[in-house]
Enzyme design. Structure first.
Site, PDB file in Angstrom:
ATOM      1  N   GLN A 195     -23.692 -31.652  25.984  1.00  0.00           N
ATOM      2  CA  GLN A 195     -23.646 -32.136  24.603  1.00  0.00           C
ATOM      3  C   GLN A 195     -23.046 -33.542  24.560  1.00  0.00           C
ATOM      4  O   GLN A 195     -22.243 -33.914  25.400  1.00  0.00           O
ATOM      5  CB  GLN A 195     -22.817 -31.179  23.731  1.00  0.00           C
ATOM      6  CG  GLN A 195     -23.283 -29.731  23.744  1.00  0.00           C
ATOM      7  CD  GLN A 195     -24.684 -29.549  23.176  1.00  0.00           C
ATOM      8  OE1 GLN A 195     -25.208 -30.430  22.509  1.00  0.00           O
ATOM      9  NE2 GLN A 195     -25.290 -28.393  23.437  1.00  0.00           N
ATOM     10  N   ASP A 197     -20.807 -34.868  22.619  1.00  0.00           N
ATOM     11  CA  ASP A 197     -19.361 -34.938  22.450  1.00  0.00           C
ATOM     12  C   ASP A 197     -18.602 -34.298  23.611  1.00  0.00           C
ATOM     13  O   ASP A 197     -17.388 -34.172  23.577  1.00  0.00           O
ATOM     14  CB  ASP A 197     -18.937 -34.288  21.132  1.00  0.00           C
ATOM     15  CG  ASP A 197     -19.396 -32.823  21.030  1.00  0.00           C
ATOM     16  OD1 ASP A 197     -19.889 -32.280  22.035  1.00  0.00           O
ATOM     17  OD2 ASP A 197     -19.237 -32.237  19.946  1.00  0.00           O
ATOM     18  N   ARG A 198     -19.345 -33.908  24.652  1.00  0.00           N
ATOM     19  CA  ARG A 198     -18.777 -33.281  25.853  1.00  0.00           C
ATOM     20  C   ARG A 198     -18.243 -31.885  25.599  1.00  0.00           C
ATOM     21  O   ARG A 198     -17.619 -31.293  26.476  1.00  0.00           O
ATOM     22  CB  ARG A 198     -17.679 -34.136  26.470  1.00  0.00           C
ATOM     23  CG  ARG A 198     -18.103 -35.268  27.433  1.00  0.00           C
ATOM     24  CD  ARG A 198     -19.476 -35.770  27.264  1.00  0.00           C
ATOM     25  NE  ARG A 198     -19.823 -36.758  28.295  1.00  0.00           N
ATOM     26  CZ  ARG A 198     -20.891 -37.553  28.229  1.00  0.00           C
ATOM     27  NH1 ARG A 198     -21.702 -37.478  27.195  1.00  0.00           N
ATOM     28  NH2 ARG A 198     -21.156 -38.405  29.192  1.00  0.00           N
ATOM     29  N   LEU A 199     -18.472 -31.330  24.406  1.00  0.00           N
ATOM     30  CA  LEU A 199     -18.164 -29.917  24.179  1.00  0.00           C
ATOM     31  C   LEU A 199     -19.398 -29.112  24.586  1.00  0.00           C
ATOM     32  O   LEU A 199     -20.148 -28.604  23.756  1.00  0.00           O
ATOM     33  CB  LEU A 199     -17.784 -29.674  22.710  1.00  0.00           C
ATOM     34  CG  LEU A 199     -16.448 -30.273  22.279  1.00  0.00           C
ATOM     35  CD1 LEU A 199     -16.194 -29.997  20.800  1.00  0.00           C
ATOM     36  CD2 LEU A 199     -15.303 -29.687  23.129  1.00  0.00           C
ATOM     37  N   HIS A 200     -19.597 -29.067  25.890  1.00  0.00           N
ATOM     38  CA  HIS A 200     -20.816 -28.490  26.445  1.00  0.00           C
ATOM     39  C   HIS A 200     -20.886 -26.984  26.210  1.00  0.00           C
ATOM     40  O   HIS A 200     -19.866 -26.311  26.054  1.00  0.00           O
ATOM     41  CB  HIS A 200     -20.883 -28.771  27.951  1.00  0.00           C
ATOM     42  CG  HIS A 200     -20.664 -30.200  28.301  1.00  0.00           C
ATOM     43  ND1 HIS A 200     -21.386 -31.238  27.752  1.00  0.00           N
ATOM     44  CD2 HIS A 200     -19.768 -30.779  29.155  1.00  0.00           C
ATOM     45  CE1 HIS A 200     -20.979 -32.380  28.261  1.00  0.00           C
ATOM     46  NE2 HIS A 200     -19.989 -32.142  29.104  1.00  0.00           N
TER      47      HIS A 200
END
Length: 233
Positions: A195, A197-200
């Protein structure tokens, strides 16, 4: 010399493609893998969707990793072929625990596999060997994989001899006894969707522990004896 590359990063797609539990096409890992793998195969920019990084370790736990090509998958596991005298094979003989990772960059997706390996039958290995292009068969006979050699000329000379022996008279090339296949029987398979925002998104299938009961909140009941859970990125 120390080079700072901390600023290297790429921007993921403008539109996030979340991977939620409702997006699972199967409640067991092989059906879900099939859906993602087929999508990866449909992308022209992914040249080798079946490439996977295989990690092995010695008996003492010293790891090593390299890329191999997956040549089959199904509910029994994931198949690949190699030289039985290579470093990876020697490590798998000592320690059958392995991990493998697929990464499909344009889809921002990865699949992680953890399990144990076992050798495929000699019959299956022979059948696959003879399905390969002839130059690939000759290469397998030419190389004593992972062993030191004096120069590339040594390989080229051996390759030439084999070509003259088998290609010109068009004789069948016998499969070397030291070459064959493996099956990874997974204990856990994780699906990762990147993702912006790195909130995978991470959904992991695994075999349940003894007396572990799915509660429908953190741990969900899957199919064919699997459970699955969402992991923090």
């Amino acid at each position: 010399m120390s080079i700072d590359i901390g600023g290297m990063r790429i921007k993921y797609k403008d539109k996030d493609e979340t991977f939620l539990e409702k997006h699972l096409v199967s409640k067991e890992p092989f059906g879900q893998f099939k859906a993602w793998f087929e999508e990866a195969c449909s992308k022209k920019e992914i040249l080798e969707p079946n490439a996977m990084c295989l990690a092995t370790a010695t008996k003492e736990g010293i790891p090593s990793a390299r890329f191999v090509l997956c040549k089959g998958y199904g509910k029994e596991g994931f198949k690949f072929f190699t030289n039985y005298e290579s470093r990876k094979s020697k490590e798998m003989d000592m320690n059958p625990n392995v991990a493998a990772t697929f990464y499909w960059e344009s889809l921002n997706r990865s699949v992680r596999i953890e399990g144990c390996v076992e050798k495929l039958s000699e019959e299956e290995s022979t059948t696959y060997f003879h399905s390969r292009p002839v130059p690939s068969q000759i290469a397998a006979c030419t190389s004593c994989q992972s062993t030191p050699i004096e120069s590339r000329d040594v390989l080229c000379e051996k390759e030439l001899v084999l070509e003259q022996t088998y290609m010109i008279p068009q004789k069948e090339i016998p499969k070397p006894s030291y070459w064959g296949g493996y099956l990874i029987r997974p204990k856990a398979v994780e699906f990762w969707q990147g993702q912006r925002d790195r909130l995978h998104d991470r959904i992991k299938f695994r075999r349940p522990k003894i007396n572990e009961v799915p509660d429908g909140k953190l741990l969900h009941e899957g199919e064919d004896g699997w459970v699955y859970e969402r992991l923090s990125p």
